[in-house]
Design a protein around this motif. Sequence first.
Motif, PDB file in Angstrom:
ATOM      1  N   PHE A 158       0.838  -1.199   0.000  1.00 27.37           N
ATOM      2  CA  PHE A 158       0.000   0.000   0.000  1.00 27.37           C
ATOM      3  C   PHE A 158       0.869   1.243   0.000  1.00 27.37           C
ATOM      4  N   THR A 193       0.891   5.896  -1.055  1.00 29.00           N
ATOM      5  CA  THR A 193       0.343   7.050  -1.773  1.00 29.00           C
ATOM      6  C   THR A 193       0.984   7.149  -3.158  1.00 29.00           C
ATOM      7  N   ASP A 235       2.939   9.422  -4.356  1.00 28.39           N
ATOM      8  CA  ASP A 235       2.797  10.756  -4.934  1.00 28.39           C
ATOM      9  C   ASP A 235       4.157  11.219  -5.442  1.00 28.39           C
ATOM     10  N   HIS A 277      10.064   4.477  -4.809  1.00 27.30           N
ATOM     11  CA  HIS A 277       8.818   3.745  -5.060  1.00 27.30           C
ATOM     12  C   HIS A 277       9.077   2.542  -5.971  1.00 27.30           C
ATOM     13  N   ILE A 295      10.816  -0.289  -3.984  1.00 25.40           N
ATOM     14  CA  ILE A 295      10.006  -1.118  -3.071  1.00 25.40           C
ATOM     15  C   ILE A 295       9.049  -2.010  -3.860  1.00 25.40           C
ATOM     16  N   ARG A 341      11.109  -4.964  -5.212  1.00 23.08           N
ATOM     17  CA  ARG A 341      11.485  -5.916  -4.159  1.00 23.08           C
ATOM     18  C   ARG A 341      10.260  -6.663  -3.633  1.00 23.08           C
ATOM     19  N   LYS A 348      -5.353  11.974   6.625  1.00 25.90           N
ATOM     20  CA  LYS A 348      -4.132  11.565   7.339  1.00 25.90           C
ATOM     21  C   LYS A 348      -3.150  12.714   7.498  1.00 25.90           C
ATOM     22  N   LEU A 392      -7.693   3.190   5.927  1.00 26.03           N
ATOM     23  CA  LEU A 392      -6.639   2.415   6.597  1.00 26.03           C
ATOM     24  C   LEU A 392      -7.252   1.266   7.393  1.00 26.03           C
ATOM     25  N   LYS A 395      -7.786  -2.489   5.878  1.00 25.89           N
ATOM     26  CA  LYS A 395      -6.653  -3.306   5.395  1.00 25.89           C
ATOM     27  C   LYS A 395      -6.927  -4.801   5.452  1.00 25.89           C
ATOM     28  N   MET A 402       5.415  -3.713   3.540  1.00 19.97           N
ATOM     29  CA  MET A 402       5.382  -2.279   3.839  1.00 19.97           C
ATOM     30  C   MET A 402       6.814  -1.790   4.000  1.00 19.97           C
ATOM     31  N   ASP A 437       9.397   2.260   7.487  1.00 22.39           N
ATOM     32  CA  ASP A 437       8.867   3.393   8.255  1.00 22.39           C
ATOM     33  C   ASP A 437       7.567   2.978   8.967  1.00 22.39           C
ATOM     34  N   PHE A 459       1.827  -2.999  11.358  1.00 28.07           N
ATOM     35  CA  PHE A 459       0.882  -3.871  10.656  1.00 28.07           C
ATOM     36  C   PHE A 459       1.005  -5.327  11.089  1.00 28.07           C
ATOM     37  N   PRO A 474      13.434  -2.288   3.887  1.00 24.03           N
ATOM     38  CA  PRO A 474      14.103  -1.003   4.130  1.00 24.03           C
ATOM     39  C   PRO A 474      13.760   0.029   3.063  1.00 24.03           C
ATOM     40  N   ARG A 475      13.553   1.263   3.492  1.00 21.26           N
ATOM     41  CA  ARG A 475      13.293   2.357   2.544  1.00 21.26           C
ATOM     42  C   ARG A 475      14.566   2.698   1.780  1.00 21.26           C
ATOM     43  N   THR A 476      14.420   3.274   0.617  1.00 25.85           N
ATOM     44  CA  THR A 476      15.568   3.803  -0.114  1.00 25.85           C
ATOM     45  C   THR A 476      15.982   5.108   0.563  1.00 25.85           C
ATOM     46  N   ILE A 524      15.826   9.867  -0.533  1.00 25.86           N
ATOM     47  CA  ILE A 524      14.817  10.371  -1.486  1.00 25.86           C
ATOM     48  C   ILE A 524      13.422  10.236  -0.877  1.00 25.86           C
TER      49      ILE A 524
HETATM   50  N1  C2G Z   1       9.283   4.177   0.157  1.00 28.44           N
HETATM   51  C1  C2G Z   1      10.588   3.667   0.135  1.00 28.44           C
HETATM   52  N2  C2G Z   1      11.649   4.529   0.013  1.00 28.44           N
HETATM   53  C2  C2G Z   1      11.463   5.869  -0.072  1.00 28.44           C
HETATM   54  C3  C2G Z   1      10.161   6.398  -0.069  1.00 28.44           C
HETATM   55  C4  C2G Z   1       9.070   5.516   0.057  1.00 28.44           C
HETATM   56  O1  C2G Z   1      10.800   2.453   0.230  1.00 28.44           O
HETATM   57  N3  C2G Z   1      12.541   6.660  -0.151  1.00 28.44           N
HETATM   58  C5  C2G Z   1       8.159   3.245   0.293  1.00 28.44           C
HETATM   59  C6  C2G Z   1       7.350   3.472   1.581  1.00 28.44           C
HETATM   60  O2  C2G Z   1       7.984   2.835   2.674  1.00 28.44           O
HETATM   61  C7  C2G Z   1       6.023   2.856   1.229  1.00 28.44           C
HETATM   62  C8  C2G Z   1       5.922   3.087  -0.294  1.00 28.44           C
HETATM   63  O3  C2G Z   1       7.238   3.425  -0.762  1.00 28.44           O
HETATM   64  O4  C2G Z   1       6.034   1.464   1.503  1.00 28.44           O
HETATM   65  C9  C2G Z   1       4.968   4.224  -0.630  1.00 28.44           C
HETATM   66  O5  C2G Z   1       5.396   5.356   0.081  1.00 28.44           O
HETATM   67  P1  C2G Z   1       4.401   6.545   0.379  1.00 28.44           P
HETATM   68  O6  C2G Z   1       3.778   6.997  -0.873  1.00 28.44           O
HETATM   69  O7  C2G Z   1       5.094   7.546   1.237  1.00 28.44           O
HETATM   70  O8  C2G Z   1       3.257   5.791   1.191  1.00 28.44           O
HETATM   71  P2  C2G Z   1       2.539   6.224   2.513  1.00 28.44           P
HETATM   72  O9  C2G Z   1       2.017   7.619   2.399  1.00 28.44           O
HETATM   73  O10 C2G Z   1       3.419   5.815   3.635  1.00 28.44           O
HETATM   74  O11 C2G Z   1       1.227   5.302   2.428  1.00 28.44           O
HETATM   75  O12 C2G Z   1      -1.830   2.152   4.005  1.00 28.44           O
HETATM   76  C10 C2G Z   1      -0.627   2.807   4.212  1.00 28.44           C
HETATM   77  C11 C2G Z   1      -0.443   3.995   3.380  1.00 28.44           C
HETATM   78  O13 C2G Z   1      -1.215   4.002   2.212  1.00 28.44           O
HETATM   79  C12 C2G Z   1       1.054   4.139   3.114  1.00 28.44           C
END
Ligand code: C2G
Length: 132
Positions: free
Chosen positions: A7, A9, A11, A17, A20, A23, A44, A75, A78, A92, A95, A100, A113-115, A118
């Motif tokens: 899941f 956004t 944006d 994005h 993740i 992976r 939110k 949310l 889920k 997920m 972060d 969950f 892990p997040r990237t 960025i």
């Molecule tokens: N992400 C990542 N590395 C980044 C930025 C984002 O791995 N540098 C991942 C986030 O951890 C997330 C996915 O990309 O798993 C989408 O990120 P967001 O759009 O920021 O999502 P978020 O607003 O956290 O929405 O139900 C839960 C929400 O819908 C999650």
Amino acid sequence: MVRVITFGTFDVFHVGHVNILERARELGDYLIVGVSSDALNYSKKGRYPVFNEEQRIRMVGAIHCVNEVFLEESLERKGEYLQQYKADILVMGDDWRGKFDHFNTYAKVVYLPRTQGISTTEIIETIKKRNV
Ligand code: C2G
């Protein structure tokens, strides 16, 4: 066939994005993505995404490792989504680590892990500061 769900956004779509999503897909055979609605974002975060839900769904759906996209409207739903889409694994970003875990009765919960370095927020700030 192992079905993976995630899941977000998504944006101002960026390489974090893509990372993740790729992976997540590698953990199974079929990737389903719940893209959070404009209304959910507003409730939110108190602001609307730069790109509206229709555009975000189009962009996520165009990524080749993504098999199916739907609009995440709440949310709280889920558990319902995990069942509806018959998910075996919920992915997920870390972060959300721990947040969950209680869904592990429906699916295996994996945090990736997040990237680093960025984010949508940083990109928006960078653009605001630029004058060329
Ligand atoms: N992400 C990542 N590395 C980044 C930025 C984002 O791995 N540098 C991942 C986030 O951890 C997330 C996915 O990309 O798993 C989408 O990120 P967001 O759009 O920021 O999502 P978020 O607003 O956290 O929405 O139900 C839960 C929400 O819908 C999650």
